[in-house]
Design a protein around this motif. Structure first.
Motif, PDB file in Angstrom:
ATOM      1  N   ASN A   3       0.718  -1.272  -0.266  1.00  0.00           N
ATOM      2  CA  ASN A   3      -0.072   0.126  -0.006  1.00  0.00           C
ATOM      3  C   ASN A   3       0.976   1.367  -0.077  1.00  0.00           C
ATOM      4  O   ASN A   3       0.501   2.324  -0.541  1.00  0.00           O
ATOM      5  N   GLU A   4       1.971   1.228   0.689  1.00  0.00           N
ATOM      6  CA  GLU A   4       2.875   2.183   0.619  1.00  0.00           C
ATOM      7  C   GLU A   4       3.506   2.925  -0.712  1.00  0.00           C
ATOM      8  O   GLU A   4       3.751   3.630  -1.102  1.00  0.00           O
ATOM      9  N   LEU A   5       3.882   1.755  -1.355  1.00  0.00           N
ATOM     10  CA  LEU A   5       4.114   1.981  -2.754  1.00  0.00           C
ATOM     11  C   LEU A   5       3.158   2.313  -3.705  1.00  0.00           C
ATOM     12  O   LEU A   5       3.417   3.195  -4.489  1.00  0.00           O
ATOM     13  N   ILE A   6       1.806   1.839  -3.574  1.00  0.00           N
ATOM     14  CA  ILE A   6       0.635   2.338  -4.304  1.00  0.00           C
ATOM     15  C   ILE A   6       0.863   3.787  -4.159  1.00  0.00           C
ATOM     16  O   ILE A   6       0.559   4.667  -5.049  1.00  0.00           O
ATOM     17  N   GLU A   7       0.761   4.401  -2.958  1.00  0.00           N
ATOM     18  CA  GLU A   7       0.673   5.762  -2.615  1.00  0.00           C
ATOM     19  C   GLU A   7       1.752   6.527  -2.956  1.00  0.00           C
ATOM     20  O   GLU A   7       1.863   7.493  -3.612  1.00  0.00           O
ATOM     21  N   ARG A   8       3.155   6.109  -2.747  1.00  0.00           N
ATOM     22  CA  ARG A   8       4.219   6.626  -3.393  1.00  0.00           C
ATOM     23  C   ARG A   8       4.275   6.849  -4.743  1.00  0.00           C
ATOM     24  O   ARG A   8       4.694   7.841  -5.419  1.00  0.00           O
ATOM     25  N   THR A   9       3.998   5.631  -5.716  1.00  0.00           N
ATOM     26  CA  THR A   9       3.838   5.705  -7.204  1.00  0.00           C
ATOM     27  C   THR A   9       2.928   6.764  -7.639  1.00  0.00           C
ATOM     28  O   THR A   9       3.201   7.520  -8.321  1.00  0.00           O
ATOM     29  N   LYS A  10       1.776   6.811  -6.894  1.00  0.00           N
ATOM     30  CA  LYS A  10       0.523   7.751  -7.216  1.00  0.00           C
ATOM     31  C   LYS A  10       1.307   9.174  -6.983  1.00  0.00           C
ATOM     32  O   LYS A  10       0.885  10.142  -7.793  1.00  0.00           O
ATOM     33  N   GLN A  11       1.772   9.361  -5.700  1.00  0.00           N
ATOM     34  CA  GLN A  11       2.154  10.800  -5.461  1.00  0.00           C
ATOM     35  C   GLN A  11       3.473  11.233  -6.169  1.00  0.00           C
ATOM     36  O   GLN A  11       3.428  12.364  -6.462  1.00  0.00           O
ATOM     37  N   PHE A  12       4.172  10.183  -6.600  1.00  0.00           N
ATOM     38  CA  PHE A  12       5.297  10.766  -7.668  1.00  0.00           C
ATOM     39  C   PHE A  12       4.641  11.377  -8.985  1.00  0.00           C
ATOM     40  O   PHE A  12       5.109  12.534  -9.273  1.00  0.00           O
ATOM     41  N   GLY A  13       3.679  10.795  -9.268  1.00  0.00           N
ATOM     42  CA  GLY A  13       2.798  11.416 -10.734  1.00  0.00           C
ATOM     43  C   GLY A  13       2.475  12.827 -10.383  1.00  0.00           C
ATOM     44  O   GLY A  13       2.366  13.833 -10.893  1.00  0.00           O
ATOM     45  N   ILE A  14       1.593  12.972  -9.051  1.00  0.00           N
ATOM     46  CA  ILE A  14       1.193  14.221  -8.530  1.00  0.00           C
ATOM     47  C   ILE A  14       2.192  15.262  -8.356  1.00  0.00           C
ATOM     48  O   ILE A  14       2.053  16.398  -8.719  1.00  0.00           O
ATOM     49  N   ASP A  15       3.161  14.892  -7.884  1.00  0.00           N
ATOM     50  CA  ASP A  15       4.354  15.933  -7.516  1.00  0.00           C
ATOM     51  C   ASP A  15       5.027  16.330  -8.900  1.00  0.00           C
ATOM     52  O   ASP A  15       5.364  17.597  -8.959  1.00  0.00           O
ATOM     53  N   CYS A  16       5.062  15.440  -9.710  1.00  0.00           N
ATOM     54  CA  CYS A  16       5.712  15.742 -10.981  1.00  0.00           C
ATOM     55  C   CYS A  16       4.826  16.772 -11.658  1.00  0.00           C
ATOM     56  O   CYS A  16       5.227  17.718 -12.233  1.00  0.00           O
ATOM     57  N   GLU A  97      13.256  10.564  -5.354  1.00  0.00           N
ATOM     58  CA  GLU A  97      12.135   9.818  -5.307  1.00  0.00           C
ATOM     59  C   GLU A  97      12.077   9.027  -6.472  1.00  0.00           C
ATOM     60  O   GLU A  97      12.168   7.766  -6.405  1.00  0.00           O
ATOM     61  N   GLY A  98      12.418   9.456  -7.532  1.00  0.00           N
ATOM     62  CA  GLY A  98      12.323   8.353  -8.914  1.00  0.00           C
ATOM     63  C   GLY A  98      13.223   7.519  -8.908  1.00  0.00           C
ATOM     64  O   GLY A  98      13.217   6.333  -9.279  1.00  0.00           O
ATOM     65  N   LYS A  99      14.759   7.800  -8.481  1.00  0.00           N
ATOM     66  CA  LYS A  99      15.505   6.700  -8.367  1.00  0.00           C
ATOM     67  C   LYS A  99      15.367   5.706  -7.025  1.00  0.00           C
ATOM     68  O   LYS A  99      15.650   4.651  -7.427  1.00  0.00           O
ATOM     69  N   GLU A 100      14.779   6.179  -6.039  1.00  0.00           N
ATOM     70  CA  GLU A 100      14.358   5.245  -5.245  1.00  0.00           C
ATOM     71  C   GLU A 100      13.284   4.339  -5.605  1.00  0.00           C
ATOM     72  O   GLU A 100      13.339   3.058  -5.510  1.00  0.00           O
ATOM     73  N   LEU A 101      12.314   4.852  -6.200  1.00  0.00           N
ATOM     74  CA  LEU A 101      11.149   4.024  -6.852  1.00  0.00           C
ATOM     75  C   LEU A 101      11.816   3.013  -8.187  1.00  0.00           C
ATOM     76  O   LEU A 101      11.302   1.767  -7.965  1.00  0.00           O
ATOM     77  N   LEU A 102      12.625   3.527  -8.497  1.00  0.00           N
ATOM     78  CA  LEU A 102      13.333   2.663  -9.723  1.00  0.00           C
ATOM     79  C   LEU A 102      14.206   1.544  -9.041  1.00  0.00           C
ATOM     80  O   LEU A 102      14.196   0.346  -9.480  1.00  0.00           O
ATOM     81  N   ALA A 103      14.916   1.713  -7.954  1.00  0.00           N
ATOM     82  CA  ALA A 103      15.636   0.759  -7.273  1.00  0.00           C
ATOM     83  C   ALA A 103      14.530  -0.297  -6.706  1.00  0.00           C
ATOM     84  O   ALA A 103      15.073  -1.591  -6.646  1.00  0.00           O
TER      85      ALA A 103
END
Length: 118
Positions: A3-16, A97-103
């Motif tokens: 659930n944390e990753l669902i939220e983080r990946t969604k938030q990444f798009g919003i922040d961009c 954040e993008g690099k962390e999500l990539l890793a």
């Protein structure tokens, strides 16, 4: 974590998207803005889809899409870092954040592949 990753990946798009809103409007900038919005918003949508995968192979396939899209997003953020230095603090946070999500995504793909071999 899921659930944390669902939220983080969604938030990444919003922040961009929020960053792109601040970019000056011009034909040149708009081309890059459109690319970043497309790739960054795809990260969350495809990660979410991976959580509903029908098989390990499907899961890996969907995570590979996430990997490509987040990597592309980091690329566009690097371009913006070069051409919009006045926003470098925000851009660097987004890159981090993008690099962390990539890793995390690459590690998940590798784990799924190893587990699939067993």
């Amino acid at each position: 974590m899921r659930n944390e990753l669902i939220e983080r990946t969604k938030q990444f798009g919003i922040d961009c998207w929020k960053f792109c809103f601040k970019v000056p409007k011009s034909r040149e900038y708009n081309a890059f803005v459109n690319q970043l919005i497309r790739s960054s918003s795809s990260v969350g949508a495809n990660y979410r889809a991976s959580q509903r995968a029908k098989s390990t192979s499907d899961f890996i396939y969907k995570l590979k899409i996430v990997e490509e899209e987040v990597d592309e997003s980091v690329h566009w953020l690097e371009v913006f870092e070069e051409i919009l230095s006045e926003h470098s603090d925000e851009i660097l946070k987004l890159q981090k954040e993008g690099k962390e999500l990539l890793a995390i995504t690459v590690a998940s793909i590798n784990t799924a592949k190893r587990n699939n071999l067993k």
